[in-house]
Design an enzyme around this catalytic site. Structure first.
Site, mmCIF file in Angstrom:
data_model
loop_
_atom_site.group_PDB
_atom_site.id
_atom_site.type_symbol
_atom_site.label_atom_id
_atom_site.label_comp_id
_atom_site.label_asym_id
_atom_site.label_seq_id
_atom_site.Cartn_x
_atom_site.Cartn_y
_atom_site.Cartn_z
ATOM 1 C CB VAL A 161 39.571 36.528 39.110
ATOM 2 C CG1 VAL A 161 37.748 36.962 38.954
ATOM 3 C CG2 VAL A 161 40.214 35.719 38.620
ATOM 4 C CG ASP A 189 44.414 25.164 42.441
ATOM 5 O OD1 ASP A 189 45.164 24.507 43.642
ATOM 6 O OD2 ASP A 189 44.763 26.008 41.790
ATOM 7 N N GLY A 228 40.060 40.000 41.916
ATOM 8 C CA GLY A 228 41.194 38.515 42.836
ATOM 9 C C GLY A 228 42.503 38.442 41.883
#
Ligand SMILES: *[C@@H]1O[C@H](CO)[C@@H](O)[C@H](O)[C@H]1NC(C)=O
Ligand SMILES: *[C@@H]1O[C@H](CO)[C@@H](O)[C@H](O)[C@H]1NC(C)=O
Ligand SMILES: *[C@@H]1O[C@H](CO)[C@@H](O)[C@H](O)[C@H]1NC(C)=O
Ligand SMILES: *[C@@H]1O[C@H](CO)[C@@H](O)[C@H](O)[C@H]1NC(C)=O
Ligand SMILES: *[C@@H]1O[C@H](CO)[C@@H](O)[C@H](O)[C@H]1NC(C)=O
Ligand SMILES: *[C@@H]1O[C@H](CO)[C@@H](O)[C@H](O)[C@H]1NC(C)=O
Ligand SMILES: *[C@@H]1O[C@H](CO)[C@@H](O)[C@H](O)[C@H]1NC(C)=O
Ligand SMILES: *[C@@H]1O[C@H](CO)[C@@H](O)[C@H](O)[C@H]1NC(C)=O
Ligand SMILES: *[C@@H]1O[C@H](CO)[C@@H](O)[C@H](O)[C@H]1NC(C)=O
Ligand SMILES: *[C@@H]1O[C@H](CO)[C@@H](O)[C@H](O)[C@H]1NC(C)=O
Ligand SMILES: CC(=O)N[C@H]1CO[C@H](CO)[C@@H](O)[C@@H]1O
Length: 863
Positions: free
Chosen positions: A579, A695, A572
């Site tokens: 990631v 977030d 990702g």
């Protein structure tokens, strides 16, 4: 001037009459009248960014009722405004548009807990009768408002929690001879501390950047009852004049650079109940005069350079409940007289050079809940009297030279949840009585000389972790539980290290192990405690590693597993970096987030020390609905965060992926929202300091195989912007960010509440609720646009699913109505996550006000 005078029919005429009447009464000073005051307030209110519904009484139609307006108090005789108290009204505005002229008789002005910003107008200096001025917890950002010095009658001044900067002009306070309370906490003030306050009782300057020494004459402010100078950059000595403050109850000087010895005159402050000197560079010995502080309840001197022995006079401080002398250079023995401190609940002496044996008199401190004596040179036996500590929850004696057997009386400490006796020379077998410790969550007996048979009864109630490695146990000890033990010969070093992690508690009567993981150690005795390898002052060379205590892999292993961050392991990409999925040799899978910091200009501003502290805080976060942060490592300008890995991936993927509909039924969706609410509630309300996620999006919520939600990436945003108060950008994701961020740029927990609301709506609607959010904003002062309000709930929900019914319908309605309160434009009118989590977990669901198919959004907002 009765309110009845003003009939609704001819208001203008009557108001004019009144005006003339007043003019006649006050021919010379006709600046103010109830009407001009009311008008000034209304003009001001019209500039509020988001008119508070609780200020509806402030209106043109209610002009004649000024004294009954919300937040207004009138003087009984003059019927003019004497107090304005807008505290916690969550008003977003400035003072620039407030006409002070009609309010020169104001005695109290309170704006605490709002979103006021900008400068303080000099006209405030004309409020000569003011006794209370409270501008705390806003966003004012000027220099110190000097003209306050003209408010000679001021007794209470609170400017705390703002963005004030600069030095405090020394002469400001000379004429404020009545000032009793001064709170400047949590601003950006700097320079020397002022000290000319003849009548001051409460001096609170914490969390600024004040420098230089503490003024020598502070002892002459004889009425002082509390002093809080924590978290500044003060240096030099603690002035001995402080001994003259006989009324002083509260003294907090923690987190400065004070470097003297503790003056023995401090013993003269006999009213002291709270003394905090943590995190300074204090040296010399703890003065025996401390024994004169008979009222002292809280004494914290940890993280200093105090030497010599612990004075036995400490026994005289019989009110002590909290005593922390950890991280100093104290030596000699723990005075047995410490047993006279019968009220003691928290005793921490770890990281000193204390020797001899642990005094058995500690057994008299029966209120102890926390006892930490680790990392000293204590020897001999663990006194059996320890069994008298029935309230003890946390006992840490690791890293000493204790060489007895473990006393069976330890089994009477029924409250123990954490017991660490590791790294001693304890011998003998593990007493069976330890199986009575039914609350234990972590038990570490590793690195001792324990042997004998292993009482399996002990392991099974354990919820958390149980460590036995580096003892004389062999695999044979575990016979009957062959699953417990795998051949240790795989180990390159063959050093019989055995760790038993019991993951699941026993259910029902069966004492059969449910899940027991046995991990063999492959590696050298790498230190597994939170470990810092190295740090340099600039980020490029900043090499550091912090791993969570239980982590059993090394960073090198991780790097190897992803082939030095080869693209094929990347799973990702996000705003902060990439990631990777690392499958370790042991079979454990770890998600590695790589943050590329070197191209960011913000980096030099990061205080590395606080960055590390931040990581430590985050690695300690434990919650069922939060992804574990195993640790962090920094190399060559990159930061790597090691997280738990979840196969199922993100909520976003589940919601919009091919299987979204079949897998995510209504019950599952409600469960996901509930889990997320609990995660945020934990971060906001159970963590200290509270953690704001910043977030929250569908992509940061991961799902377990049973669809339990796990919040991830908490703290990343905060790490990146830690200590950079002059942000150039706001961290957060478009479409989930609270609208006030555009205005104030200050992140609060209510920003998370907003994002949570968006995610909850999205989960229920099966699409991003963008249009709903927009209509909220465009009509911020009213509720929602009418066409939205008349929308039927059933049409709003994810159309790919059949409408929910019965209990499920109730749950969906509850989620939707809570989510709608969370996306309110005014941060103050959003609920807290604690409230949301509790509502969602309530045992019975509120019944529907009308049949599900007829429910409108409007109705929902009223629930
Ligand atoms: C203010 O409100 C009180 C009760 O709320 C009422 O008795 C009083 O008459 C009101 N005063 C005026 C001036 O309207
Ligand atoms: C303040 O109150 C006094 C009476 O107490 C009055 O004479 C004076 O006009 C008031 N001043 C203002 C600015 O309201
Ligand atoms: C209020 O104060 C300002 C400066 O502080 C001064 O110029 C002004 O004349 C004052 N206004 C009144 C009405 O006293
Ligand atoms: C200050 O308070 C005293 C006593 O309360 C009062 O007499 C005096 O008039 C006040 N001063 C001003 C400027 O209001
Ligand atoms: C000072 O202000 C801070 C921040 O607003 C607040 O937390 C603290 O309680 C205040 N101190 C006192 C003694 O009121
Ligand atoms: C304090 O008061 C004196 C006398 O009233 C005055 O001369 C001086 O300017 C005042 N100082 C400040 C800083 O306001
Ligand atoms: C304490 O710090 C000050 C200023 O940093 C320095 O001048 C002084 O020598 C230090 N004193 C001691 C005892 O270390
Ligand atoms: C211990 O705690 C209890 C309850 O908090 C309290 O009543 C008692 O006075 C404390 N002191 C001792 C010596 O038990
Ligand atoms: C523990 O250590 C002390 C001194 O180091 C020694 O005298 C004693 O015999 C030891 N006891 C045991 C049980 O090994
Ligand atoms: C504690 O454990 C021992 C041994 O397992 C047992 O005999 C004893 O009854 C237990 N005591 C209590 C108070 O539970
Ligand atoms: C009681 C016992 O067996 N102790 C042994 C434990 O193991 C160490 C070496 O690791 C021996 O020195 C002890 O004698």
């Amino acid at each position: 001037m009765e309110g009845g005078l003003f009939s609704a029919h001819k208001p203008t005429y009557l108001l004019l009459l009144l005006h003339i009447f007043l003019l006649a009464l006050l021919p010379f000073k006709a600046i103010s009248s109830p009407k001009t005051q009311a008008e000034a307030l209304l003009t001001w209110k019209n500039t509020f960014y988001d008119a508070s519904p609780s200020l509806t009484s402030w209106s043109l139609t209610n002009l004649n009722n000024l004294c009954n307006w919300t937040a207004i108090v009138c003087d009984q005789s003059t019927k003019q405004v004497s107090q304005i108290d807008l505290s916690n009204f969550y008003v977003s505005a400035t003072l620039t548009h407030f006409n002070f002229a009609p309010f020169f008789n104001l005695t109290q002005f309170n704006l605490n807990g709002n979103y006021f910003e900008g400068p303080i107008p000099s006209a405030i200096g004309n409020l000569s009768k003011l006794t209370t001025l409270d501008l705390g917890n806003n966003f004012f950002d000027s220099e110190f408002p000097e003209f306050i010095s003209k408010c000679l009658n001021l007794t209470f001044l609170d400017l705390s929690g703002n963005l004030f900067t600069g030095q405090i002009p020394q002469q400001v306070f000379t004429n404020l001879s009545k000032l009793e309370y001064l709170n400047l906490t949590n601003n950006n003030f700097e320079g020397p501390l002022p000290s000319n306050f003849p009548k001051l009782k409460h001096l609170h300057f914490a969390q600024n950047n004040f420098g230089g020494p503490i003024p020598k004459d502070i002892g002459f402010i004889s009425g002082l009852q509390s002093i809080d100078l924590a978290s500044n950059s003060l240096e030099g000595p603690i002035p001995s004049s402080i001994g003259q403050l006989r009324e002083l109850k509260y003294l907090d000087l923690r987190k400065n650079y004070l470097n003297s010895s503790i003056p023995s005159e401090l013993g003269l402050c006999t009213s002291l109940t709270y003394l905090e000197l943590t995190s300074n560079h204090l040296e010399g010995k703890i003065p025996p005069s401390i024994g004169q502080l008979r009222e002292l309840q809280h004494l914290d001197l940890h993280l200093n350079s105090l030497a010599s022995s612990i004075p036995s006079e400490l026994r005289l401080c019989t009110s002590l409940t909290y005593l922390d002398l950890a991280h100093n250079h104290l030596e000699g023995k723990i005075p047995p007289s410490i047993g006279q401190l019968r009220e003691l609940q928290h005793l921490d002496l770890h990281m000193n050079s204390l020797d001899s044996s642990i005094p058995s008199e500690l057994g008299f401190c029966t209120n102890l809940t926390y006892l930490k004596l680790s990392s000293n040179h204590l020897e001999g036996k663990i006194p059996s009297s320890i069994g008298q500590l029935r309230e003890l929850q946390n006992l840490d004696l690791q890293m000493n030279s204790l060489n007895s057997s473990i006393p069976s009386e330890l089994g009477f400490c029924f409250s123990l949840t954490y017991l660490d006796l590791s790294r001693n020379q304890l011998s003998g077998s593990i007493p069976l009585t330890l199986s009575n410790l039914s609350h234990i969550q972590r038990l570490d007996l590793s690195n001792n000389n324990l042997n004998g048979s292993f009482p399996t009864e002990i392991a099974f109630p354990l919820l958390g972790n149980f460590y036995l490695f580096n003892n004389n146990f062999t695999c044979n000890t575990f016979v009957g539980n062959s699953d417990l033990c795998r051949d240790a010969r795989n180990s390159k070093k063959n050093n019989n290290e055995v760790i038993i992690g019991v993951l699941v508690p026993v259910c029902g009567l069966s004492v059969v192990a449910t899940t027991i993981a046995l991990i063999l150690m492959f590696h050298k005795k790498t230190k597994r405690v939170l470990k810092k390898i190295n740090s340099a002052q600039n980020f490029e060379n900043f090499e550091s590693m912090i791993l969570q205590e239980e982590v059993k892999f090394t960073f090198e292993e991780v790097v190897k597993a992803v082939d030095d961050f080869h693209e094929k392991y990347c799973i990702g990409k996000g705003g902060f970096g990439r990631v990777y999925k690392a499958e370790l040799l042991s079979g454990q899978v770890v998600a590695v987030k790589r943050l590329n910091m070197s191209d960011s200009n913000d980096i030099p501003a990061i205080n590395l020390q606080s960055f590390e502290n931040e990581i430590r805080t985050l690695t300690n976060v434990r919650h069922r609905n939060i992804i574990r942060l195993y640790g962090f490592c920094s190399r060559r300008g990159c930061i790597f965060l090691l997280y738990e890995y979840l196969e199922r991936g993100s909520l976003g993927k589940a919601l919009y992926g091919v299987d979204g509909v079949t897998e995510l039924g209504w019950a599952t969706r409600v469960k996901v929202v509930k889990g997320l609410a609990h995660a945020l509630s934990y971060l906001h309300h159970d963590c200290s300091p509270p953690i704001v996620h910043r977030d929250v999006t569908v992509n940061n919520v991961l799902l377990e195989s049973d669809f339990e939600a796990r919040l991830s990436d908490f703290g990343t945003a905060r790490l990146i912007s830690a200590n950079s108060s002059n942000w150039t950008h706001i961290v957060g994701s478009f479409g989930y960010m609270a609208p006030e961020l555009a205005l104030t740029m200050r992140v609060t927990d209510k920003c998370d509440v907003y994002s949570f609301g968006v995610v909850a709506l999205e989960v229920m609607m099966g699409r991003h609720p963008g249009d709903l959010l927009e209509s909220q904003l465009s009509e911020s002062s009213k509720s929602m646009k009418e066409d939205n309000a008349e929308l039927l709930l059933k049409d709003l929900l994810d159309q790919r699913l059949e409408a929910p019914s019965n209990e499920l319908a109730k749950a969906v309605v509850l989620v939707m109505s809570l989510a709608l309160t969370c996306i309110r434009t005014r941060p103050g009118s959003r609920p807290t996550m604690l409230y949301v989590a509790q509502k969602l977990s309530a045992h019975s669901l509120p019944s529907l006000p009308e049949p599900f198919v007829m429910l409108t959004i409007n109705k929902l907002m009223g629930i």
